[in-house]
Scaffold this motif. Structure first.
Motif, PDB file in Angstrom:
ATOM      1  N   PRO A 183     -21.702  -2.492  41.724  1.00  0.00           N
ATOM      2  CA  PRO A 183     -21.592  -1.900  40.380  1.00  0.00           C
ATOM      3  C   PRO A 183     -21.252  -2.966  39.340  1.00  0.00           C
ATOM      4  CG  PRO A 183     -19.549  -1.581  41.619  1.00  0.00           C
ATOM      5  CD  PRO A 183     -20.412  -2.507  42.418  1.00  0.00           C
ATOM      6  N   LEU A 184     -22.155  -3.938  39.109  1.00  0.00           N
ATOM      7  CA  LEU A 184     -21.769  -5.099  38.289  1.00  0.00           C
ATOM      8  C   LEU A 184     -22.209  -5.016  36.829  1.00  0.00           C
ATOM      9  CD1 LEU A 184     -22.346  -8.002  40.814  1.00  0.00           C
ATOM     10  CD2 LEU A 184     -20.185  -6.986  40.107  1.00  0.00           C
ATOM     11  N   GLN A 185     -23.227  -4.189  36.515  1.00  0.00           N
ATOM     12  CA  GLN A 185     -23.725  -4.051  35.140  1.00  0.00           C
ATOM     13  C   GLN A 185     -24.174  -5.386  34.527  1.00  0.00           C
ATOM     14  OE1 GLN A 185     -20.754  -1.746  33.167  1.00  0.00           O
ATOM     15  NE2 GLN A 185     -21.438   0.154  34.144  1.00  0.00           N
ATOM     16  N   ASP A 186     -23.293  -6.095  33.796  1.00  0.00           N
ATOM     17  CA  ASP A 186     -23.749  -7.327  33.147  1.00  0.00           C
ATOM     18  C   ASP A 186     -22.950  -8.556  33.584  1.00  0.00           C
ATOM     19  OD1 ASP A 186     -21.426  -6.689  31.972  1.00  0.00           O
ATOM     20  OD2 ASP A 186     -22.191  -6.638  29.913  1.00  0.00           O
ATOM     21  N   LYS A 187     -22.420  -8.492  34.807  1.00  0.00           N
ATOM     22  CA  LYS A 187     -21.747  -9.666  35.379  1.00  0.00           C
ATOM     23  C   LYS A 187     -22.786 -10.517  36.116  1.00  0.00           C
ATOM     24  CE  LYS A 187     -17.299  -9.061  34.579  1.00  0.00           C
ATOM     25  NZ  LYS A 187     -16.421 -10.142  34.089  1.00  0.00           N
TER      26      LYS A 187
ATOM     27  N   LEU B  54     -14.231  -3.549  44.477  1.00  0.00           N
ATOM     28  CA  LEU B  54     -14.551  -4.913  44.068  1.00  0.00           C
ATOM     29  C   LEU B  54     -13.839  -5.241  42.754  1.00  0.00           C
ATOM     30  CD1 LEU B  54     -16.497  -6.688  45.727  1.00  0.00           C
ATOM     31  CD2 LEU B  54     -18.213  -6.299  43.949  1.00  0.00           C
ATOM     32  N   ASP B  55     -13.182  -6.385  42.700  1.00  0.00           N
ATOM     33  CA  ASP B  55     -12.507  -6.828  41.473  1.00  0.00           C
ATOM     34  C   ASP B  55     -13.548  -6.996  40.368  1.00  0.00           C
ATOM     35  OD1 ASP B  55     -11.387  -8.395  39.425  1.00  0.00           O
ATOM     36  OD2 ASP B  55     -10.022  -9.388  40.825  1.00  0.00           O
ATOM     37  N   PRO B  56     -13.408  -6.246  39.248  1.00  0.00           N
ATOM     38  CA  PRO B  56     -14.449  -6.292  38.211  1.00  0.00           C
ATOM     39  C   PRO B  56     -14.294  -7.475  37.245  1.00  0.00           C
ATOM     40  CG  PRO B  56     -12.813  -4.650  37.642  1.00  0.00           C
ATOM     41  CD  PRO B  56     -12.351  -5.277  38.928  1.00  0.00           C
ATOM     42  N   HIS B  57     -13.283  -8.317  37.450  1.00  0.00           N
ATOM     43  CA  HIS B  57     -12.966  -9.320  36.434  1.00  0.00           C
ATOM     44  C   HIS B  57     -13.344 -10.750  36.823  1.00  0.00           C
ATOM     45  CE1 HIS B  57     -11.049  -6.126  34.291  1.00  0.00           C
ATOM     46  NE2 HIS B  57     -10.216  -5.882  35.291  1.00  0.00           N
ATOM     47  N   ALA B  58     -14.230 -10.916  37.805  1.00  0.00           N
ATOM     48  CA  ALA B  58     -14.666 -12.276  38.147  1.00  0.00           C
ATOM     49  C   ALA B  58     -15.751 -12.742  37.169  1.00  0.00           C
ATOM     50  CB  ALA B  58     -15.197 -12.310  39.574  1.00  0.00           C
TER      51      ALA B  58
ATOM     52  N   SER C 163     -27.426  -6.159  38.479  1.00  0.00           N
ATOM     53  CA  SER C 163     -26.929  -6.638  37.189  1.00  0.00           C
ATOM     54  C   SER C 163     -28.096  -7.093  36.315  1.00  0.00           C
ATOM     55  CB  SER C 163     -25.959  -7.812  37.410  1.00  0.00           C
ATOM     56  OG  SER C 163     -25.590  -8.402  36.173  1.00  0.00           O
ATOM     57  N   THR C 164     -27.847  -7.172  35.021  1.00  0.00           N
ATOM     58  CA  THR C 164     -28.856  -7.736  34.113  1.00  0.00           C
ATOM     59  C   THR C 164     -28.877  -9.267  34.202  1.00  0.00           C
ATOM     60  OG1 THR C 164     -27.222  -7.807  32.346  1.00  0.00           O
ATOM     61  CG2 THR C 164     -28.652  -5.855  32.456  1.00  0.00           C
ATOM     62  N   ARG C 165     -27.840  -9.854  34.821  1.00  0.00           N
ATOM     63  CA  ARG C 165     -27.723 -11.321  34.912  1.00  0.00           C
ATOM     64  C   ARG C 165     -27.679 -11.729  36.393  1.00  0.00           C
ATOM     65  NH1 ARG C 165     -22.291 -12.467  32.395  1.00  0.00           N
ATOM     66  NH2 ARG C 165     -22.918 -14.623  32.721  1.00  0.00           N
ATOM     67  N   TYR C 166     -28.700 -12.479  36.819  1.00  0.00           N
ATOM     68  CA  TYR C 166     -28.751 -12.799  38.250  1.00  0.00           C
ATOM     69  C   TYR C 166     -29.394 -14.162  38.475  1.00  0.00           C
ATOM     70  CZ  TYR C 166     -33.433 -10.863  37.504  1.00  0.00           C
ATOM     71  OH  TYR C 166     -34.677 -10.623  37.017  1.00  0.00           O
ATOM     72  N   GLY C 167     -29.144 -14.701  39.635  1.00  0.00           N
ATOM     73  CA  GLY C 167     -29.686 -16.028  39.937  1.00  0.00           C
ATOM     74  C   GLY C 167     -29.480 -16.420  41.385  1.00  0.00           C
TER      75      GLY C 167
ATOM     76  N   ASP D 177     -29.848 -12.592  55.238  1.00  0.00           N
ATOM     77  CA  ASP D 177     -30.981 -12.384  54.334  1.00  0.00           C
ATOM     78  C   ASP D 177     -31.385 -10.912  54.251  1.00  0.00           C
ATOM     79  OD1 ASP D 177     -30.890 -15.124  54.346  1.00  0.00           O
ATOM     80  OD2 ASP D 177     -33.047 -15.409  54.664  1.00  0.00           O
ATOM     81  N   ALA D 178     -31.471 -10.269  55.415  1.00  0.00           N
ATOM     82  CA  ALA D 178     -31.979  -8.900  55.477  1.00  0.00           C
ATOM     83  C   ALA D 178     -31.029  -7.910  54.808  1.00  0.00           C
ATOM     84  CB  ALA D 178     -32.207  -8.501  56.938  1.00  0.00           C
ATOM     85  N   ALA D 179     -29.758  -8.311  54.603  1.00  0.00           N
ATOM     86  CA  ALA D 179     -28.767  -7.394  54.028  1.00  0.00           C
ATOM     87  C   ALA D 179     -28.612  -7.561  52.519  1.00  0.00           C
ATOM     88  CB  ALA D 179     -27.420  -7.599  54.714  1.00  0.00           C
ATOM     89  N   ILE D 180     -29.229  -8.604  51.933  1.00  0.00           N
ATOM     90  CA  ILE D 180     -28.983  -8.908  50.515  1.00  0.00           C
ATOM     91  C   ILE D 180     -29.390  -7.739  49.617  1.00  0.00           C
ATOM     92  CG2 ILE D 180     -29.623 -10.415  48.588  1.00  0.00           C
ATOM     93  CD1 ILE D 180     -29.936 -12.692  50.641  1.00  0.00           C
ATOM     94  N   ALA D 181     -30.567  -7.188  49.865  1.00  0.00           N
ATOM     95  CA  ALA D 181     -31.072  -6.124  48.985  1.00  0.00           C
ATOM     96  C   ALA D 181     -30.155  -4.905  49.010  1.00  0.00           C
ATOM     97  CB  ALA D 181     -32.496  -5.742  49.393  1.00  0.00           C
ATOM     98  N   SER D 182     -29.685  -4.522  50.191  1.00  0.00           N
ATOM     99  CA  SER D 182     -28.847  -3.316  50.264  1.00  0.00           C
ATOM    100  C   SER D 182     -27.463  -3.583  49.679  1.00  0.00           C
ATOM    101  CB  SER D 182     -28.762  -2.790  51.698  1.00  0.00           C
ATOM    102  OG  SER D 182     -28.061  -3.695  52.505  1.00  0.00           O
ATOM    103  N   VAL D 183     -26.929  -4.798  49.883  1.00  0.00           N
ATOM    104  CA  VAL D 183     -25.641  -5.144  49.254  1.00  0.00           C
ATOM    105  C   VAL D 183     -25.791  -5.095  47.737  1.00  0.00           C
ATOM    106  CG1 VAL D 183     -24.025  -7.044  48.828  1.00  0.00           C
ATOM    107  CG2 VAL D 183     -24.705  -6.495  51.169  1.00  0.00           C
ATOM    108  N   ALA D 184     -26.888  -5.675  47.231  1.00  0.00           N
ATOM    109  CA  ALA D 184     -27.112  -5.685  45.776  1.00  0.00           C
ATOM    110  C   ALA D 184     -27.180  -4.256  45.229  1.00  0.00           C
ATOM    111  CB  ALA D 184     -28.396  -6.448  45.448  1.00  0.00           C
ATOM    112  N   ALA D 185     -27.833  -3.385  45.957  1.00  0.00           N
ATOM    113  CA  ALA D 185     -28.008  -2.008  45.490  1.00  0.00           C
ATOM    114  C   ALA D 185     -26.677  -1.265  45.390  1.00  0.00           C
ATOM    115  CB  ALA D 185     -28.958  -1.268  46.429  1.00  0.00           C
ATOM    116  N   SER D 186     -25.690  -1.709  46.152  1.00  0.00           N
ATOM    117  CA  SER D 186     -24.407  -1.007  46.117  1.00  0.00           C
ATOM    118  C   SER D 186     -23.386  -1.692  45.206  1.00  0.00           C
ATOM    119  CB  SER D 186     -23.832  -0.899  47.537  1.00  0.00           C
ATOM    120  OG  SER D 186     -23.528  -2.181  48.024  1.00  0.00           O
TER     121      SER D 186
END
Lengths: 257, 257
Positions: A79-83, A55-59, A101-105, A68-77
């Motif tokens: 590596p965004l940290q504070d993006k 995944l490009d880390p610079h977006a 991430s620490t920043r989500y919405g 919907d059912a896949a969101i949680a597992s995608v999120a868990a994989s």
């Protein structure tokens, strides 16, 4: 904004088109299927990957537009940290993104979206974020894509999603049942198109309750009986006809449900 | 054509406006209520009467646009002999007009019509007559008012009327239920307008069956369960939610009903 788009389905495709049409840049499309990811990436002039580790880390923003059912597992994989990361679902809490991430919405399009659409429709956008700064950032993006932007909590979004299912999925299923009935009976369904569009469009200037017409609201029992007799061989339509007639008359009699 | 208009309700009003806008002349409006008859006559620059015995005998065509249940009794009191007379109802046989004249037929607008409409909508017209000559005459009139004109027997018209009730009255009632739900839950129903219009308009280029989206067709059980839980206090909506979900999945699974 530079955006990473995760998903290649109807919502990802239409949002991607809206985003690039508004002058933002989709830097990368992630999809499990290389063919679908490559296809959407080519349309949006973006890179693509099928590997989360690439995944490009610079977006500036990552949009998760998957089932919907896949969101949680995608999120868990992820590596965004504070993006900043958002998902696009009406009935999934934003808190499932905490692991990514620490920043989500939230960036929720209140529309029925299909890749095959010839024109991009108006799309009301409901947004949310876990900090005021990111909410402001998402509002700016949303306002560049849509004239109707609102902030909605998980609970408010869930309620609007229920109402949206009623007025779009269920309405569309009524159209499907009516079309099949017309096909079975040799009637031309396309003669009903102007009626269908008019009933939808007049909501702009008239509440649906004031706009109701037809045999039920007129308590026109002879017509209702003719219609029920005609539906003898169409079990589901007959059930619906009886249910709606009763509900319309109950509403008219009480002024409330 | 010179037309006598019998009735002052929604259908009489909108047809009267279409007819005069197309350059025909409404010579007289008949209504039981002097106020309503005078009002519509003034708008259409016609004479009016509240007395059947004073019906202008020199019109080319008499259009009966009254409540379905009143058509037979109005026809019985019409002294027309061999003047052409039609009614505008979807679910009433043309044969009820036999008592009024030797020449009779149908002029059925397949639309949901309200006096309050700001603009005249497209109105598909279904016609019928007891002789080929009068059918040709009605076709000419219909084609001067509408681009969608069809000939339909009593039975075909009744079937299209049933389908029309499904896609307009029942759809509109879904809008009413959703609006009331939004009001009760503090959500903004107007955010759903673009969605509603889009679902109706896409029928122009997509069959409703191919256009279906949402939790039911995705077999998205977690979302369906969240929605059902939310509707615990809204009995009618909960019933509908369960019914439509089952019917959409049945349709998807079998490809037929």
């Amino acid at each position: 904004m530079r955006i990473g788009l995760i998903g290649t389905g109807n919502v990802a495709t239409i949002l991607g088109r809206k985003i690039t049409a508004a002058g933002h840049e989709v830097v990368q499309v992630y999809g499990r299927s290389a063919i679908h990811a490559q296809q959407l990436a080519a349309e949006l002039q973006a890179a693509y990957t099928t590997d989360m580790d690439h995944l490009d880390p610079h977006a500036d923003l990552y949009i998760i537009a998957v089932a919907d059912a896949a969101i949680a597992s995608v999120a868990a994989s992820l590596p965004l940290q504070d993006k900043l990361v958002v998902h696009t679902a009406g009935s999934v809490s934003k808190e499932v993104l905490k692991v990514a991430s620490t920043r989500y919405g939230i960036f929720y399009p209140l529309q029925s979206l299909r890749k095959e659409m010839e024109q991009l429709p108006d799309i009301p956008l409901l947004i949310d974020a876990n900090t005021p700064d990111d909410l402001a950032l998402l509002r700016d993006l949303a306002l560049s894509l849509s004239t109707q932007v609102g902030v909605a909590s998980d609970e408010q979004r869930l309620k609007l999603h229920v109402a949206a299912v009623m007025v779009s999925n269920f309405t569309n299923h009524l159209y499907t049942l009516a079309e099949r009935y017309c096909q079975a009976e040799g009637a031309d369904f396309s003669l009903l198109h102007p009626l269908i569009v008019q009933v939808a469009e007049r909501l702009q200037y008239m509440s649906p309750q004031d706009a109701q017409t037809g045999p039920a609201i007129r308590y026109d029992t002879p017509t209702i009986e003719k219609h029920m007799a005609l539906l003898e061989q169409h079990g589901e339509m007959k059930e619906l006809y009886a249910w709606f007639t009763k509900s319309i008359q109950k509403q008219a009699a009480s002024g409330e449900l």
